[in-house]
Design a protein around this motif. Structure first.
Motif, PDB file in Angstrom:
ATOM      1  N   VAL A  41       0.837  -1.206   0.000  1.00  0.00           N
ATOM      2  CA  VAL A  41       0.000   0.000   0.000  1.00  0.00           C
ATOM      3  C   VAL A  41       0.866   1.248   0.000  1.00  0.00           C
ATOM      4  O   VAL A  41       0.646   2.188  -0.781  1.00  0.00           O
ATOM      5  N   LEU A  42       1.856   1.298   0.877  1.00  0.00           N
ATOM      6  CA  LEU A  42       2.689   2.497   0.998  1.00  0.00           C
ATOM      7  C   LEU A  42       3.533   2.718  -0.260  1.00  0.00           C
ATOM      8  O   LEU A  42       3.679   3.856  -0.723  1.00  0.00           O
ATOM      9  N   HIS A  43       4.099   1.655  -0.804  1.00  0.00           N
ATOM     10  CA  HIS A  43       4.906   1.798  -2.017  1.00  0.00           C
ATOM     11  C   HIS A  43       4.046   2.247  -3.189  1.00  0.00           C
ATOM     12  O   HIS A  43       4.465   3.099  -3.996  1.00  0.00           O
ATOM     13  N   ALA A  44       2.852   1.691  -3.316  1.00  0.00           N
ATOM     14  CA  ALA A  44       1.953   2.123  -4.385  1.00  0.00           C
ATOM     15  C   ALA A  44       1.540   3.575  -4.187  1.00  0.00           C
ATOM     16  O   ALA A  44       1.420   4.341  -5.149  1.00  0.00           O
ATOM     17  N   ALA A  45       1.330   3.977  -2.950  1.00  0.00           N
ATOM     18  CA  ALA A  45       0.881   5.338  -2.659  1.00  0.00           C
ATOM     19  C   ALA A  45       1.906   6.373  -3.105  1.00  0.00           C
ATOM     20  O   ALA A  45       1.567   7.360  -3.773  1.00  0.00           O
ATOM     21  N   VAL A  46       3.172   6.168  -2.742  1.00  0.00           N
ATOM     22  CA  VAL A  46       4.177   7.190  -3.074  1.00  0.00           C
ATOM     23  C   VAL A  46       4.452   7.216  -4.577  1.00  0.00           C
ATOM     24  O   VAL A  46       4.711   8.288  -5.149  1.00  0.00           O
ATOM     25  N   ARG A  47       4.401   6.069  -5.229  1.00  0.00           N
ATOM     26  CA  ARG A  47       4.636   6.047  -6.666  1.00  0.00           C
ATOM     27  C   ARG A  47       3.468   6.693  -7.419  1.00  0.00           C
ATOM     28  O   ARG A  47       3.671   7.515  -8.329  1.00  0.00           O
ATOM     29  N   ARG A  61       6.784   4.733  10.549  1.00  0.00           N
ATOM     30  CA  ARG A  61       7.477   4.343   9.320  1.00  0.00           C
ATOM     31  C   ARG A  61       7.427   5.479   8.313  1.00  0.00           C
ATOM     32  O   ARG A  61       6.431   6.195   8.229  1.00  0.00           O
ATOM     33  N   LEU A  62       8.511   5.647   7.553  1.00  0.00           N
ATOM     34  CA  LEU A  62       8.585   6.661   6.505  1.00  0.00           C
ATOM     35  C   LEU A  62       8.960   5.974   5.191  1.00  0.00           C
ATOM     36  O   LEU A  62       9.912   5.196   5.133  1.00  0.00           O
ATOM     37  N   VAL A  63       8.183   6.284   4.126  1.00  0.00           N
ATOM     38  CA  VAL A  63       8.461   5.769   2.793  1.00  0.00           C
ATOM     39  C   VAL A  63       8.559   6.952   1.853  1.00  0.00           C
ATOM     40  O   VAL A  63       7.686   7.821   1.847  1.00  0.00           O
ATOM     41  N   ARG A  64       9.625   6.987   1.039  1.00  0.00           N
ATOM     42  CA  ARG A  64       9.870   8.116   0.133  1.00  0.00           C
ATOM     43  C   ARG A  64      10.166   7.586  -1.264  1.00  0.00           C
ATOM     44  O   ARG A  64      10.857   6.580  -1.420  1.00  0.00           O
ATOM     45  N   SER A  65       9.661   8.296  -2.295  1.00  0.00           N
ATOM     46  CA  SER A  65       9.867   7.859  -3.676  1.00  0.00           C
ATOM     47  C   SER A  65       9.915   9.072  -4.592  1.00  0.00           C
ATOM     48  O   SER A  65       9.339  10.125  -4.287  1.00  0.00           O
TER      49      SER A  65
END
Length: 842
Positions: free
Chosen positions: A266-272, A295-299
């Motif tokens: 979910v998080l990876h799809a969201a940032v992309r 958690r922090l996810v950046r793209s």
């Protein structure tokens, strides 16, 4: 204060590789135009008009944002196409170059690379359009004396100019957009084709209308600015509608990927998706869910630049547009979504609403993923708990049986059942906490000693089971068992103490079927190991007393009780000195209609596991009391000793049931002796103490059976007030050896010092009787005197007596009035024994 994002060096290098050739090509075209313009000196007065129109088109620009940069398109192509029909190529090139440069300087920030590209691109497109017109041999309208009557060829020239301009403009423009958006070039060529087609057709229409109007009247050209304005409005509305539709479509596609229950997905799809949806330089999501870690996810839209702890993330700057991750109702704040740009950006109203919708959908997806993860965690925890021993973290009995059944279907399986010797002493001496540490350490050592496919389980208490999977031969199981027990040999350190662990192991092997029978066989072998004092014993069918018939006895119990199939025989207890009968022990046999007489060890375990225990105990007790009453009526007051099941003493109603039986048969409570096993009396359950106290309060005597065979006999006497001690037959049979003889002597001395009756079991020979009497044992039973017999036969024996002495089953050891000197170790007070050095006349 916002910091600028780092420069994307790779993008800049690619950008300059495109801008450079465009500027160079445009420069060459301008130089050539300047060199050729003198050939058309009469047309120079017409040059300012197209220059002005090109500049005016800059104010009709339709803007679009790509990341932090604003890009636009205008109807300048219509002016360039029309100019290519009316004027020669040098005029077209110079008009576009000067007009576009003025437009850029007035309307665009002074960014050299942007101005250079925009001017160069239009110059190249204009040069292509005018050169294509010249290539087909068409002479510009204003370059011929006869400027009318050429409508047909002019329209053909317009089509050629439009096609040439469109091809060059699309190739160069989409190459730039592909670099800026990071999308493949072929995808950019077909992107926005619908909206751009409207613009292209509109500009072509303007050029055609201009040519037709000029052919009709030169004064109709004044409507050209109005046409340009109309095209601008129509194109702008069309493009905005197209962008809006595509934005909602991309939003729907992005939120569709939120259907995953995996939080990472979910998080990876969201940032992309957010990077593409909002055309950002970077996107990051920071979450703080109700369960789990922050958690922090950046793209950057293409790659995941960071995923982990926010405190350890590399710094990021630039212009940030944040939005909280809240549900549609505005609650459940789970974190923040941040759009990052290199320069300040203002989102449109549509983009703002889209961002709120996207954030709400992401919030719901994160909450759903967190809920699913927690549900999965609980399910996994429950599954582990259902298959795992909570103390040692080993597999439990359920997991053992499941795994055993699985591997049995694949080949030869070995089963080891390991029991720790004297473990109860560790608990009693050091406490249960120390015992738990020993069990945990043993479990760890067993796991370290087995192979990957093997399974170690805690079978219960201090028993462990090991499944040896995929054995190449059954004989290997015994060898592996010795190696596994060797792993338990090193002492275990408990604080300041070192505890040595010894174990007994039963081994069996098999293939196919179920694990239950293998476990039973391993259990049989393990108990044989304990009895024989060996470390490892392999199961042997010849030594297995259990069979399928024994397992089915439980189904016959109810009928046996109802039909009186349980028969009580009585073995007399005699005074060793006189041979007089002083009591009898009730021994039960099952007269099975199909299997004959069964000994207690064949059916008592089945009774204790069934619901017939209470009825069985009542039947046995009733037969014993009937016998006592019959003997008393014949003039022989012979008390009876009855063994009780350990489970009977866990029943608070047991004393009342005994009292009712005594009253029903008119037997005094002093005529009943309840024999207890040491395993029962060691129980520290309060209910057992209460039951024993109630029996004693009724006047019923208590006897401790098989005294000395347990590990805590003295502790038992300290807790339970018994009246008799019974020496186990194994000690009597071997009392001429050192250790058993010491047990017999110490038991007799202990009983005499506590004022207890001591009864020796299993007396087979006269010399045993003589020796026991000399040691001070007053009573005994065994085949020397009589075997167990029915109550009426015992009554007949009492009447008959020995040598005409009723009530005697053996001759006295000494004649009446004989003076004897007893050994110095005889000190019986209960039976009137003399002190050392004294004489006693019976």
């Amino acid at each position: 204060m916002q910091r600028p994002l780092g420069t994307d060096d790779a993008t800049n290098r690619r950008l300059w590789r495109l801008v450079g050739p465009v500027v160079v090509g445009a420069g060459i075209a301008v130089v050539a135009a300047l060199l050729l313009i003198n050939d058309y000196g009469s047309l120079i007065p017409f040059l300012p008009a197209p220059m002005a129109l090109v500049t005016i088109c800059g104010y009709m620009r339709i803007q679009m944002r790509i990341r932090s940069a604003i890009h636009g398109s205008s109807p300048v192509s219509a002016v360039i196409i029309a100019t290519a029909v009316f004027l020669p190529p040098p005029f077209v090139i110079l008009a576009v170059a000067v007009g576009k440069l003025i437009d850029q300087l007035l309307n665009v920030a002074h960014v050299p690379v942007k101005i250079s590209f925009n001017v160069g691109k239009e110059v190249l497109a204009g040069a292509a359009a005018s050169t294509a017109v010249a290539a087909i041999g068409f002479t510009p309208i204003l370059a011929t004396p006869d400027r009318t009557g050429r409508l047909g060829t002019a329209l053909i020239a317009s089509v050629v100019a439009w096609m040439a301009y469109t091809i060059v403009d699309e190739l160069v423009s989409q190459a730039l957009f592909a670099m800026l958006t990071g999308t493949p070039y072929h995808q950019r060529l077909i992107a926005d084709w619908g909206a751009l087609t409207v613009v292209r057709i509109g500009t072509f229409g303007i050029a055609v209308v201009t040519v037709v109007a000029y052919d009709i009247s030169q004064w109709l050209l004044v409507i050209l600015p109005l046409l340009l304005w109309c095209i601008h409005l129509a194109s702008g509305n069309r493009i905005r509608a197209r962008q809006g539709n595509e934005a909602w479509q991309r939003l729907a596609e992005a939120t569709d990927e939120f259907n995953s229950v995996d939080q990472t997905a979910v998080l990876h799809a969201a940032v992309r998706k957010a990077a593409a949806l909002f055309s950002t330089d970077e996107v990051e999501v920071q979450i703080r869910p109700p369960t789990g870690e922050t958690r922090l996810v950046r793209s950057n839209g293409r790659d995941i630049l960071y995923d982990g702890d926010p405190d350890e993330a590399p710094p990021a700057g630039g212009f940030v547009i944040p939005i909280g991750l809240e549900s549609y109702r505005g609650d459940a704040d789970l974190g923040e979504l941040r759009l990052r740009f290199r320069a300040p950006v203002k989102l449109t109203e549509r983009e703002g609403y889209t961002l709120h919708t996207f954030a709400a959908a992401l919030c719901t997806a994160i909450r759903n993923a967190s809920t699913f993860a927690e549900t999965q965690r609980l399910a996994d925890s429950h599954a582990r708990a259902a298959a795992q021993d909570p103390l040692t973290q080993l597999a439990n009995r359920r997991k053992l049986q499941q795994y055993g059944d699985e591997v049995l279907a694949t080949g030869i399986v070995g089963v080891l059942l390991i029991d720790l010797n004297h473990f109860k002493e560790v608990n009693d001496t050091l406490g249960h906490s120390a015992g738990d540490r020993v069990l945990t350490t043993v479990g760890e050592r067993l796991c370290a000693a087995v192979r990957e496919d093997d399974l170690v389980a805690r079978f219960g208490g201090d028993e462990f089971a090991v499944i040896l999977a995929n054995l190449s031969a059954p004989a290997l199981a015994e060898m592996r068992a010795h190696a596994i027990l060797d792993a338990l040999a090193p002492p275990i350190q408990l604080d300041d103490m070192r505890i040595s662990v010894e174990a007994s192991c039963g081994v069996t092997t098999g293939s196919g079927g179920t694990i239950g029978e293998l476990l039973r066989r391993a259990d049989v072998a393990m108990y044989q190991a304990k009895q024989d004092g060996q470390r490892v014993v392999v199961y042997a069918h010849a030594r297995d007393t259990a069979d399928i018939g024994t397992l089915t006895l439980g189904g016959d119990l109810a009928r046996a009780v109802a039909e009186g199939q349980f028969v009580v025989n009585f073995q007399p207890i005699v005074d060793l000195a006189t041979g007089q009968v002083i009591g009898a022990e009730a021994l039960t046999r099952w007269h099975h209609p199909d299997r004959g007489d069964l000994a207690p060890d064949r059916f008592l375990p089945a009774i204790e596991r069934s619901g017939q225990l209470s009825a069985f105990a009542d039947a046995v007790l009733d037969q014993a009391l009937i016998a006592v009453s019959m003997w008393a009526d014949a003039g022989h007051a012979v008390p009876v000793a009855v063994n009780v099941s350990p489970r009977s003493l866990l029943d608070p109603s047991f004393p009342d049931a005994v009292a009712r039986r005594l009253a029903a048969r008119g037997v005094p409570s002093s005529s009943l002796v309840i024999e207890l096993t040491e395993s029962v009396t060691l129980s520290k359950l309060e209910v057992v103490d209460d039951v024993l106290a109630a029996l004693r309060d009724q006047g019923i005597r208590l006897a401790l059976d098989d005294f000395g065979t347990g590990f805590s006999s003295l502790a038992t006497l300290a807790r339970v007030a018994v009246d008799e001690l019974k020496i186990d037959r194994s000690f009597v049979a071997a009392m001429n050896t050192s250790a058993p003889g010491a047990v017999v002597r110490s038991t007799i001395d202990l009983g005499r010092s506590l004022g207890l009756v001591v009864v020796a079991e299993g007396i087979e020979r006269e010399e045993q009787r003589q020796q026991l009497w000399e040691l001070g044992c007053p009573a005994g039973q065994g085949h020397l005197f009589a075997r167990a017999m029915p109550a009426d036969r015992l009554l007949a024996a009492l009447r008959r007596g020995h040598d005409g002495q009723p009530g005697c089953l053996a001759p006295p050891l000494h004649d009446t009035d004989t003076v004897i000197r007893l050994p110095r170790n005889r000190r019986s007070r209960r039976f009137g024994a003399a002190e050392p050095g004294q004489e006693w006349v019976p």
